[in-house]
Design a protein around this motif. Sequence first.
Motif, PDB file in Angstrom:
ATOM      1  N   GLU A 128       0.830  -1.209   0.000  1.00 30.24           N
ATOM      2  CA  GLU A 128       0.000   0.000   0.000  1.00 30.24           C
ATOM      3  C   GLU A 128       0.862   1.254   0.000  1.00 30.24           C
ATOM      4  N   SER A 166      -5.605  -0.012  -0.028  1.00 33.34           N
ATOM      5  CA  SER A 166      -6.161  -1.346   0.206  1.00 33.34           C
ATOM      6  C   SER A 166      -7.484  -1.293   0.951  1.00 33.34           C
ATOM      7  N   HIS A 169      -9.822  -0.542  -1.815  1.00 31.73           N
ATOM      8  CA  HIS A 169      -9.542  -1.370  -3.002  1.00 31.73           C
ATOM      9  C   HIS A 169      -9.532  -0.516  -4.268  1.00 31.73           C
ATOM     10  N   THR A 170      -8.762   0.572  -4.217  1.00 34.04           N
ATOM     11  CA  THR A 170      -8.635   1.456  -5.377  1.00 34.04           C
ATOM     12  C   THR A 170      -7.174   1.643  -5.749  1.00 34.04           C
ATOM     13  N   ASN A 191     -11.101   0.496  -9.452  1.00 29.54           N
ATOM     14  CA  ASN A 191     -11.369  -0.465  -8.395  1.00 29.54           C
ATOM     15  C   ASN A 191     -10.637  -1.760  -8.723  1.00 29.54           C
ATOM     16  N   TYR A 192     -10.136  -2.436  -7.704  1.00 29.20           N
ATOM     17  CA  TYR A 192      -9.414  -3.677  -7.983  1.00 29.20           C
ATOM     18  C   TYR A 192      -9.899  -4.818  -7.100  1.00 29.20           C
ATOM     19  N   ASN A 193      -9.726  -6.013  -7.630  1.00 32.65           N
ATOM     20  CA  ASN A 193      -9.972  -7.246  -6.889  1.00 32.65           C
ATOM     21  C   ASN A 193      -8.686  -8.055  -6.859  1.00 32.65           C
ATOM     22  N   VAL A 194      -8.449  -8.746  -5.755  1.00 37.02           N
ATOM     23  CA  VAL A 194      -7.264  -9.581  -5.623  1.00 37.02           C
ATOM     24  C   VAL A 194      -7.572 -10.935  -6.248  1.00 37.02           C
ATOM     25  N   LEU A 200      -3.623  -8.499  -9.439  1.00 35.13           N
ATOM     26  CA  LEU A 200      -4.797  -7.650  -9.272  1.00 35.13           C
ATOM     27  C   LEU A 200      -5.560  -7.570 -10.586  1.00 35.13           C
TER      28      LEU A 200
END
Length: 311
Positions: A128, A166, A169-170, A191-194, A200
């Motif tokens: 982060e 984190s 989640h951006t 926007n992100y997803n793990v 990502l």
Amino acid sequence: MLTASRCHVAGRSASSRLVGHGLRQAPWRFSTVVRSTQGSGAAAPHSNPAQPGAAGGYIVPSPDVPISESLTNAQPGAIVKAALLDAICGTERGLVARSEVRAEINELVNQLEVQGGQGADVASLEFEGTWELLYTNAVELLAILAINKLPLNPIKIGAVTQTINSADHTVENSLELQLPMLMTSLSTVSNYNVASPKRLQFTVERGVLHTPSIEGNLELPASITVMGQTLDLSPLRDAIKPLQDATKGLAASASDLLGQAPNLELPLQNLGPANTQGWQLTTYLDPELRVTRGDGGAVYIFKKAEPKPLE
């Protein structure tokens, strides 16, 4: 902290390179780190015998440090990292890197990725924060950076950063724009997803034009080159200095007033998945350095940006 942006003359010793890259606390000292040249017949320009090194080449000890001590104290990851930062120096974030330099950087990145860093997992605390771009081979981004090479161009590309939050989640990718007496930045917020511990998946949500700030000084270069002719701007700089001094206070007041205006935001979700979706693979991560890979074989090398002082 890393200081890879402070590039020095090529050919200096590796010990000075390590110090120049913010690794003063390192207990080792080498005169150079020589890359392996199998089949070329190239030899290191030193009298001391070269020893195999974990960096993929050879470590040539300094005359005043025993070979055994050099090899014992050396940390392989730190050696590769210092060599990578040294190779990046002078490439202007990859814009002017020659093909052989790109090949060297790619090999060093591969070696560093094997080390993995202290926590390549995107869930680690090191992930982060704000990261500043040091180098890339991404064609689209290099085309933007090439704006700096245009003659008589009033717009300059400053820092290129990626800020990861984190909690929300951006990911915000930002490009600093420097104009005469103005500074602003363009950003995209995603926007992100793990998808995995290192990967990502992100979707671009909006673009942002940040409220510009007014700089008090109109800085002119000492000289410019036009069609092969160098023009000395020193007399002009001296002539406008009284005007600069007189406008500093006015610029500060105008900047405070302008700072109250909101950023201009533009939704980007309607551009379609092909233009708004992407991925990012973090292949190396430590508290100071991050290496990521993206679409089309793109490589991005970032350093952790220093926190901005509170105003």
